[in-house]
Scaffold this active site. Structure first.
Site, PDB file in Angstrom:
ATOM      1  N   LYS A 171       0.950  -1.148   0.166  1.00  0.00           N
ATOM      2  CA  LYS A 171      -0.097  -0.173   0.044  1.00  0.00           C
ATOM      3  C   LYS A 171       1.122   1.204  -0.122  1.00  0.00           C
ATOM      4  O   LYS A 171       0.682   1.983  -0.991  1.00  0.00           O
ATOM      5  CB  LYS A 171      -0.869  -0.018   1.343  1.00  0.00           C
TER       6      LYS A 171
ATOM      7  N   ARG B  80      -9.828   0.429   9.094  1.00  0.00           N
ATOM      8  CA  ARG B  80      -9.169  -0.852   9.211  1.00  0.00           C
ATOM      9  C   ARG B  80     -10.177  -1.686  10.087  1.00  0.00           C
ATOM     10  O   ARG B  80      -9.802  -2.707  10.345  1.00  0.00           O
ATOM     11  CB  ARG B  80      -8.074  -0.545  10.341  1.00  0.00           C
TER      12      ARG B  80
ATOM     13  N   ARG C 205      11.704  -6.182   4.740  1.00  0.00           N
ATOM     14  CA  ARG C 205      11.656  -4.439   4.807  1.00  0.00           C
ATOM     15  C   ARG C 205      12.479  -3.757   5.571  1.00  0.00           C
ATOM     16  O   ARG C 205      12.928  -4.275   6.779  1.00  0.00           O
ATOM     17  CB  ARG C 205       9.963  -4.206   5.054  1.00  0.00           C
TER      18      ARG C 205
ATOM     19  N   ARG D 162      11.374  -2.397  11.341  1.00  0.00           N
ATOM     20  CA  ARG D 162      10.323  -2.084  12.051  1.00  0.00           C
ATOM     21  C   ARG D 162      10.079  -3.249  13.205  1.00  0.00           C
ATOM     22  O   ARG D 162      10.284  -4.300  12.883  1.00  0.00           O
ATOM     23  CB  ARG D 162       8.883  -2.003  11.478  1.00  0.00           C
TER      24      ARG D 162
ATOM     25  N   ARG E 147      -0.663  -9.603  13.558  1.00  0.00           N
ATOM     26  CA  ARG E 147      -1.298  -8.614  12.360  1.00  0.00           C
ATOM     27  C   ARG E 147      -2.098  -9.091  11.507  1.00  0.00           C
ATOM     28  O   ARG E 147      -3.271  -8.711  10.921  1.00  0.00           O
ATOM     29  CB  ARG E 147       0.102  -7.759  11.959  1.00  0.00           C
TER      30      ARG E 147
HETATM   31  P1  AP5 Z   1       4.836  -1.658   2.034  1.00  0.00           P
HETATM   32  O1  AP5 Z   1       4.369  -1.049   0.717  1.00  0.00           O
HETATM   33  O2  AP5 Z   1       5.624  -1.424   3.166  1.00  0.00           O
HETATM   34  O3  AP5 Z   1       3.465  -2.652   2.548  1.00  0.00           O
HETATM   35  P2  AP5 Z   1       2.259  -2.044   3.255  1.00  0.00           P
HETATM   36  O4  AP5 Z   1       1.141  -2.738   2.457  1.00  0.00           O
HETATM   37  O5  AP5 Z   1       2.308  -0.659   3.246  1.00  0.00           O
HETATM   38  O6  AP5 Z   1       2.374  -2.735   4.715  1.00  0.00           O
HETATM   39  P3  AP5 Z   1       2.509  -2.294   6.145  1.00  0.00           P
HETATM   40  O7  AP5 Z   1       3.007  -3.272   6.842  1.00  0.00           O
HETATM   41  O8  AP5 Z   1       2.858  -1.091   6.038  1.00  0.00           O
HETATM   42  O9  AP5 Z   1       0.723  -2.453   6.326  1.00  0.00           O
HETATM   43  P4  AP5 Z   1       0.503  -2.515   7.706  1.00  0.00           P
HETATM   44  O10 AP5 Z   1      -1.139  -2.045   7.458  1.00  0.00           O
HETATM   45  O11 AP5 Z   1       0.487  -3.793   8.563  1.00  0.00           O
HETATM   46  O12 AP5 Z   1       1.183  -1.252   8.825  1.00  0.00           O
HETATM   47  P5  AP5 Z   1       0.710   0.167   9.066  1.00  0.00           P
HETATM   48  O13 AP5 Z   1       2.100   0.913   9.139  1.00  0.00           O
HETATM   49  O14 AP5 Z   1      -0.554   0.594   8.093  1.00  0.00           O
HETATM   50  O15 AP5 Z   1       5.735  -3.165   1.322  1.00  0.00           O
HETATM   51  C1  AP5 Z   1       6.083  -3.959   2.221  1.00  0.00           C
HETATM   52  C2  AP5 Z   1       7.553  -4.338   1.697  1.00  0.00           C
HETATM   53  O16 AP5 Z   1       7.605  -4.929   0.490  1.00  0.00           O
HETATM   54  C3  AP5 Z   1       8.448  -3.142   1.656  1.00  0.00           C
HETATM   55  O17 AP5 Z   1       9.957  -3.466   1.877  1.00  0.00           O
HETATM   56  C4  AP5 Z   1       8.350  -2.681  -0.092  1.00  0.00           C
HETATM   57  O18 AP5 Z   1       9.584  -2.201  -0.151  1.00  0.00           O
HETATM   58  C5  AP5 Z   1       8.187  -4.053  -0.451  1.00  0.00           C
HETATM   59  N1  AP5 Z   1       7.553  -4.169  -1.777  1.00  0.00           N
HETATM   60  C6  AP5 Z   1       6.312  -3.793  -1.913  1.00  0.00           C
HETATM   61  N2  AP5 Z   1       5.752  -3.956  -2.865  1.00  0.00           N
HETATM   62  C7  AP5 Z   1       6.576  -4.972  -3.768  1.00  0.00           C
HETATM   63  C8  AP5 Z   1       6.505  -5.497  -5.176  1.00  0.00           C
HETATM   64  N3  AP5 Z   1       5.612  -5.503  -5.732  1.00  0.00           N
HETATM   65  N4  AP5 Z   1       7.707  -6.070  -5.326  1.00  0.00           N
HETATM   66  C9  AP5 Z   1       8.789  -6.292  -4.530  1.00  0.00           C
HETATM   67  N5  AP5 Z   1       8.650  -5.737  -3.309  1.00  0.00           N
HETATM   68  C10 AP5 Z   1       7.749  -4.832  -2.945  1.00  0.00           C
HETATM   69  O19 AP5 Z   1       0.311  -0.138  10.474  1.00  0.00           O
HETATM   70  C11 AP5 Z   1       1.111  -0.416  11.656  1.00  0.00           C
HETATM   71  C12 AP5 Z   1       0.467  -0.656  12.947  1.00  0.00           C
HETATM   72  O20 AP5 Z   1      -0.278   0.765  13.297  1.00  0.00           O
HETATM   73  C13 AP5 Z   1      -0.692  -1.537  12.934  1.00  0.00           C
HETATM   74  O21 AP5 Z   1      -0.520  -2.876  13.004  1.00  0.00           O
HETATM   75  C14 AP5 Z   1      -1.786  -0.871  14.046  1.00  0.00           C
HETATM   76  O22 AP5 Z   1      -1.283  -1.450  15.185  1.00  0.00           O
HETATM   77  C15 AP5 Z   1      -1.608   0.438  13.821  1.00  0.00           C
HETATM   78  N6  AP5 Z   1      -2.524   1.154  12.920  1.00  0.00           N
HETATM   79  C16 AP5 Z   1      -2.164   1.711  11.781  1.00  0.00           C
HETATM   80  N7  AP5 Z   1      -3.567   2.083  11.208  1.00  0.00           N
HETATM   81  C17 AP5 Z   1      -4.347   1.930  12.296  1.00  0.00           C
HETATM   82  C18 AP5 Z   1      -5.644   2.026  12.224  1.00  0.00           C
HETATM   83  N8  AP5 Z   1      -6.488   2.747  11.009  1.00  0.00           N
HETATM   84  N9  AP5 Z   1      -6.383   1.639  13.288  1.00  0.00           N
HETATM   85  C19 AP5 Z   1      -5.991   1.243  14.048  1.00  0.00           C
HETATM   86  N10 AP5 Z   1      -4.612   0.849  14.267  1.00  0.00           N
HETATM   87  C20 AP5 Z   1      -4.001   1.219  13.234  1.00  0.00           C
HETATM   88 MG    MG Z   2       2.624   0.931   5.094  1.00  0.00          MG
END
Ligand code: AP5
Ligand code: MG
Length: 213
Positions: free
Chosen positions: A13, A88, A123, A159, A170
């Site tokens: 994302k 979410r 990552r 992270r 997660r």
């Molecule tokens: P990346 O783009 O980083 O993936 P992402 O979908 O953004 O995954 P996240 O882990 O950031 O999502 P998440 O929803 O778990 O975490 P968030 O920070 O939102 O890509 C992943 C990796 O793959 C990277 O290394 C990238 O370089 C690589 N990659 C990507 N595409 C590729 C491709 N096509 N080919 C090769 N490599 C590729 O949330 C973290 C925490 O915050 C949650 O667990 C929760 O505790 C809290 N939180 C956040 N939002 C909320 C909410 N709305 N409500 C409650 N708690 C929340």
């Molecule tokens: Mg992300």
């Protein structure tokens, strides 16, 4: 243009959002990034959020919804935005529906579970500029110099929630609480699926196609 990017942890994302922001002159709002910034600055939100994020759980809705609503009132959101990681769960989606924000499209990035673990374990991020990399040979983008940020030239970090046990938690939470949003937005006629397993340019093209058609 107001978009939601939705999908499991590691779907890409954040990565895809970064690649299309300039094209639409919009900004990315990642609730995960906002929480990490608050944790770094030891704010009240940060102290609360850390407790949940470290366990792979969702931060309570009252904290998350208030933070997000305040953020989207900023001037830099006038041209539009990508919500990355919000909503979410159903209550967050309902809170958004009850605000005066009209979402145009919800892009649902799908990936197989084994790829999620592979991507998240590779990552790495830069503490200074927040740029996200991947150290797997098939990851995108790879840092130009091993374990260094291309921009800041400082060491990359992993992270705390990207360790295998927390990734599993997660994913469980994602399946229980977040995945039902696919049906929620399907019913609103806003959902578009993108296969996020594969070569980056194909995924970007499919995303643009999903936004525009
Ligand atoms: P990346 O783009 O980083 O993936 P992402 O979908 O953004 O995954 P996240 O882990 O950031 O999502 P998440 O929803 O778990 O975490 P968030 O920070 O939102 O890509 C992943 C990796 O793959 C990277 O290394 C990238 O370089 C690589 N990659 C990507 N595409 C590729 C491709 N096509 N080919 C090769 N490599 C590729 O949330 C973290 C925490 O915050 C949650 O667990 C929760 O505790 C809290 N939180 C956040 N939002 C909320 C909410 N709305 N409500 C409650 N708690 C929340
Ligand atoms: Mg992300």
């Amino acid at each position: 243009m107001k978009l939601i990017f939705f999908g499991p942890p590691g779907a890409g994302k954040g990565t895809i959002a970064q690649q299309i922001l300039n094209k639409y002159k919009i900004i990315q709002i990642s609730t995960g990034d906002m929480f990490r910034e608050n944790i770094k600055n030891q704010t009240e939100i940060g102290v609360t959020a850390k407790e949940y994020i470290d366990k792979g759980e969702l931060v309570p809705d009252e904290v998350t919804i208030t933070m997000l609503k305040n953020r989207i009132e900023n001037d830099d959101c006038k041209n539009g935005f990508i919500l990355d990681g919000f909503p979410r769960n159903i209550p967050q989606a309902q809170a958004l529906d009850n605000s005066d924000v009209e979402i145009d499209r919800v892009i649902y990035f799908t990936v197989p579970a084994d790829l999620i673990i592979h991507r998240l374990s590779g990552r790495r991020s830069c503490k200074q500029c927040n740029k996200v990399y991947n150290i797997n040979p098939d990851g995108f983008p790879n840092p130009k110099v091993e374990n260094k940020c291309d921009v800041c030239n400082i060491d990359l970090f992993q992270r705390a929630d990207d360790i295998p046990a927390t990734i599993k938690d997660r994913l469980d939470i994602y399946r229980e609480q977040t995945e039902p949003l696919a049906e929620y937005y399907e019913k609103q006629g806003k959902l578009k699926k993108v296969n996020a397993d594969g070569e980056i340019q194909r995924i970007i093209d499919d995303t643009i196609n999903a936004i525009e058609n």
